[in-house]
Design a protein around this motif. Structure first.
Motif, PDB file in Angstrom:
ATOM      1  N   ILE A 141      55.169  65.676  42.563  1.00  9.97           N
ATOM      2  CA  ILE A 141      55.623  64.531  40.851  1.00  9.97           C
ATOM      3  C   ILE A 141      57.001  65.228  40.939  1.00  9.97           C
ATOM      4  N   VAL A 142      57.776  64.108  39.686  1.00 10.43           N
ATOM      5  CA  VAL A 142      59.130  64.309  39.845  1.00 10.43           C
ATOM      6  C   VAL A 142      59.279  64.699  38.098  1.00 10.43           C
ATOM      7  N   GLY A 143      60.580  64.925  38.509  1.00 11.41           N
ATOM      8  CA  GLY A 143      60.613  64.900  37.458  1.00 11.41           C
ATOM      9  C   GLY A 143      62.439  64.093  36.893  1.00 11.41           C
ATOM     10  N   VAL A 144      62.201  63.033  36.178  1.00  7.20           N
ATOM     11  CA  VAL A 144      64.235  62.530  36.087  1.00  7.20           C
ATOM     12  C   VAL A 144      64.307  62.358  34.627  1.00  7.20           C
ATOM     13  N   GLU A 145      65.840  61.468  34.616  1.00  9.18           N
ATOM     14  CA  GLU A 145      66.775  61.591  33.511  1.00  9.18           C
ATOM     15  C   GLU A 145      66.373  60.659  32.864  1.00  9.18           C
ATOM     16  N   GLN A 146      65.605  60.025  33.032  1.00  9.01           N
ATOM     17  CA  GLN A 146      65.242  58.611  32.581  1.00  9.01           C
ATOM     18  C   GLN A 146      63.756  57.375  33.082  1.00  9.01           C
ATOM     19  N   PRO A 147      62.446  58.221  32.439  1.00  6.49           N
ATOM     20  CA  PRO A 147      61.146  57.955  32.721  1.00  6.49           C
ATOM     21  C   PRO A 147      60.783  56.137  32.557  1.00  6.49           C
ATOM     22  N   LYS A 148      61.306  55.357  31.801  1.00  7.66           N
ATOM     23  CA  LYS A 148      60.923  54.184  32.023  1.00  7.66           C
ATOM     24  C   LYS A 148      62.798  53.470  32.530  1.00  7.66           C
ATOM     25  N   ASP A 149      63.128  53.597  33.208  1.00  9.75           N
ATOM     26  CA  ASP A 149      63.812  53.187  34.282  1.00  9.75           C
ATOM     27  C   ASP A 149      63.507  52.596  35.253  1.00  9.75           C
ATOM     28  N   LYS A 150      63.980  51.614  35.861  1.00  5.47           N
ATOM     29  CA  LYS A 150      63.563  51.350  37.041  1.00  5.47           C
ATOM     30  C   LYS A 150      63.802  52.069  38.270  1.00  5.47           C
ATOM     31  N   VAL A 151      65.232  52.380  37.691  1.00  5.19           N
ATOM     32  CA  VAL A 151      66.292  53.569  39.200  1.00  5.19           C
ATOM     33  C   VAL A 151      66.787  54.543  38.154  1.00  5.19           C
ATOM     34  N   THR A 152      67.038  55.958  38.029  1.00 11.00           N
ATOM     35  CA  THR A 152      66.834  57.001  36.996  1.00 11.00           C
ATOM     36  C   THR A 152      67.078  58.210  38.290  1.00 11.00           C
ATOM     37  N   ARG A 153      67.998  59.340  37.845  1.00 11.06           N
ATOM     38  CA  ARG A 153      68.163  60.094  39.252  1.00 11.06           C
ATOM     39  C   ARG A 153      67.214  61.944  38.344  1.00 11.06           C
ATOM     40  N   ILE A 154      66.968  62.056  39.853  1.00 10.00           N
ATOM     41  CA  ILE A 154      65.298  62.809  39.526  1.00 10.00           C
ATOM     42  C   ILE A 154      66.700  64.830  38.922  1.00 10.00           C
ATOM     43  N   THR A 155      65.454  65.252  38.313  1.00 12.77           N
ATOM     44  CA  THR A 155      66.231  66.445  37.867  1.00 12.77           C
ATOM     45  C   THR A 155      65.209  67.185  38.447  1.00 12.77           C
ATOM     46  N   GLY A 156      63.882  67.135  38.965  1.00 10.85           N
ATOM     47  CA  GLY A 156      63.482  67.919  39.818  1.00 10.85           C
ATOM     48  C   GLY A 156      61.647  67.735  40.594  1.00 10.85           C
ATOM     49  N   MET A 157      61.610  68.330  41.450  1.00  9.77           N
ATOM     50  CA  MET A 157      60.412  67.941  41.805  1.00  9.77           C
ATOM     51  C   MET A 157      59.415  69.278  42.342  1.00  9.77           C
ATOM     52  N   ILE A 158      57.930  68.563  42.278  1.00 13.56           N
ATOM     53  CA  ILE A 158      56.468  69.569  42.387  1.00 13.56           C
ATOM     54  C   ILE A 158      56.298  69.065  42.714  1.00 13.56           C
ATOM     55  N   GLU A 159      55.732  70.012  43.872  1.00 14.17           N
ATOM     56  CA  GLU A 159      54.319  69.071  45.126  1.00 14.17           C
ATOM     57  C   GLU A 159      52.905  70.128  43.954  1.00 14.17           C
ATOM     58  N   LYS A 160      51.910  69.112  43.859  1.00 13.75           N
ATOM     59  CA  LYS A 160      50.657  69.313  43.261  1.00 13.75           C
ATOM     60  C   LYS A 160      51.131  70.265  42.455  1.00 13.75           C
ATOM     61  N   PRO A 161      51.666  70.338  41.181  1.00 13.65           N
ATOM     62  CA  PRO A 161      51.802  71.132  39.800  1.00 13.65           C
ATOM     63  C   PRO A 161      50.984  71.935  38.755  1.00 13.65           C
ATOM     64  N   PRO A 162      50.582  72.692  38.742  1.00 13.68           N
ATOM     65  CA  PRO A 162      49.178  73.531  38.006  1.00 13.68           C
ATOM     66  C   PRO A 162      49.337  71.982  37.143  1.00 13.68           C
ATOM     67  N   ARG A 163      47.515  71.887  36.252  1.00  6.03           N
ATOM     68  CA  ARG A 163      47.159  71.322  35.333  1.00  6.03           C
ATOM     69  C   ARG A 163      47.987  72.293  34.290  1.00  6.03           C
ATOM     70  N   GLY A 164      48.767  70.806  33.245  1.00  2.00           N
ATOM     71  CA  GLY A 164      49.625  70.955  32.526  1.00  2.00           C
ATOM     72  C   GLY A 164      51.133  71.114  32.129  1.00  2.00           C
ATOM     73  N   THR A 165      51.406  71.303  33.623  1.00  2.00           N
ATOM     74  CA  THR A 165      53.139  71.497  33.750  1.00  2.00           C
ATOM     75  C   THR A 165      53.297  70.685  34.634  1.00  2.00           C
ATOM     76  N   ALA A 166      53.667  69.492  34.774  1.00  2.00           N
ATOM     77  CA  ALA A 166      53.980  68.402  35.561  1.00  2.00           C
ATOM     78  C   ALA A 166      55.314  68.211  34.321  1.00  2.00           C
ATOM     79  N   PRO A 167      56.542  67.903  35.030  1.00  2.00           N
ATOM     80  CA  PRO A 167      57.767  67.340  34.207  1.00  2.00           C
ATOM     81  C   PRO A 167      57.304  66.184  34.557  1.00  2.00           C
ATOM     82  N   SER A 168      56.298  65.331  34.425  1.00  2.00           N
ATOM     83  CA  SER A 168      56.207  63.335  34.135  1.00  2.00           C
ATOM     84  C   SER A 168      55.136  63.471  34.708  1.00  2.00           C
ATOM     85  N   ASN A 169      54.504  61.997  34.745  1.00  2.00           N
ATOM     86  CA  ASN A 169      53.658  60.902  35.610  1.00  2.00           C
ATOM     87  C   ASN A 169      53.752  60.656  36.445  1.00  2.00           C
ATOM     88  N   LEU A 170      55.316  61.015  36.498  1.00  2.00           N
ATOM     89  CA  LEU A 170      55.857  60.159  37.887  1.00  2.00           C
ATOM     90  C   LEU A 170      55.322  60.725  38.842  1.00  2.00           C
TER      91      LEU A 170
END
Length: 294
Positions: free
Chosen positions: A177-206
């Motif tokens: 999962i990635v965290g991003v600056e603008q979740p609705k934009d076609k292209v946006t900067r990534i603010t964080g990445m995590i592999e298989k985050p524990p339930r309820g901790t994901a920075p986004s649903n992307l």
């Protein structure tokens, strides 16, 4: 004046996996050669790369994967037989799909040490230039190829790019999962990445969908990367390190089509249905059969 990004000429395809989820079909045939309608899965992904302008196709293979190399080579006996029998359409199709001489390279991943290790195995062929990475299991279906959209974004922004798509909130723990600056934009900067985050901790649903554009600095990080989840060298870990260096920012490119995980039986079956229903020569009869079946 901002320097123009170096062009993306090469693409890496990790095809060394064992395909255990498809046994016994994959006992003697690579999972990448299973067909979606009448084209192997790997051919669909190479088609996507070629449509995006890729010039050099790099396959990271393993034991018993020689048939992939044969598939992307000419077959003199078959081509001669088709010519003698006047099967021009079939011969033209084979010729059209065949890469030009010198456009394919094959290297071995001798041990199953994960995606990061597979990418590292391509380092000498890629060299010191940015490259695309396409996971063959993940078929992206849309009017415009996913990688073509990514290269367009890369040409504008430079750096590294990762294709993403939304998943239900209760499934984020299954993906990178990635965290991003603008979740609705076609292209946006990534603010964080995590592999298989524990339930309820994901920075986004992307979630990361298996398409990447990476700078060559990733290779040095992979060489020093310690083994992570499952005892494997994880690509995401080195991507996180690279993103923290700030010199090479990461962007998310939102893919709005359908994605089929052909490493799963349901995903593979749905890919076959979707790609068949998109063909004028198959859709009417297939729809009729499906109505009778359901």
């Amino acid at each position: 004046m901002t320097a123009k990004p170096r062009p993306i000429r090469k693409a890496v395809f990790p095809v060394a996996g064992l395909g255990t989820r498809f046994l016994p079909a994959t006992k003697a045939m690579p999972k990448e050669m299973l067909t979606v309608v009448d084209r192997p899965v790997i051919q669909h992904v190479v088609d996507e790369a070629r449509a995006a302008g890729i010039e050099h196709f790099i396959f990271v293979t393993g034991r018993n994967k020689g048939v992939i190399e044969d598939h992307f080579d000419s077959s003199f006996e078959l081509e001669r037989t088709l010519a003698e029998r006047g099967k021009r359409n079939e011969l033209e199709m084979l010729t059209r799909d065949l890469p030009d001489a010198g456009q394919t390279s094959f290297t071995r991943q001798q041990a199953p040490l994960g995606l990061g290790h597979a990418v590292w195995c391509a380092r000498e062929i890629v060299g010191n230039e940015p490259f695309a990475l396409l996971l063959p299991d993940m078929l992206h279906h849309a009017d415009r190829p996913c990688l073509a959209e990514m290269i367009e974004a890369y040409n504008e922004h430079g750096g590294n790019h990762v294709a993403v798509a939304p998943v239900p909130e209760d499934q984020t723990h299954l993906y990178g999962i990635v965290g991003v600056e603008q979740p609705k934009d076609k292209v946006t900067r990534i603010t964080g990445m995590i592999e298989k985050p524990p339930r309820g901790t994901a920075p986004s649903n992307l979630h990361i969908t298996g398409r990447y554009i990476l700078q060559p600095e990733i290779f040095a990080l992979l060489a020093a990367q310690e083994r992570g989840s499952g005892g494997e060298i994880q690509l995401t870990d080195s991507m996180i390190t690279l993103s923290e260096q700030k010199a090479q920012p990461f962007h998310a490119v939102r893919f709005d089509g359908k994605i089929y995980d052909c490493g799963s039986k349901i995903g593979f079956l749905m890919a076959n249905l979707t790609f068949a229903l998109a063909r004028d020569d198959l859709a009417p009869a297939l729809k009729a059969e499906l109505r009778r079946l359901i």
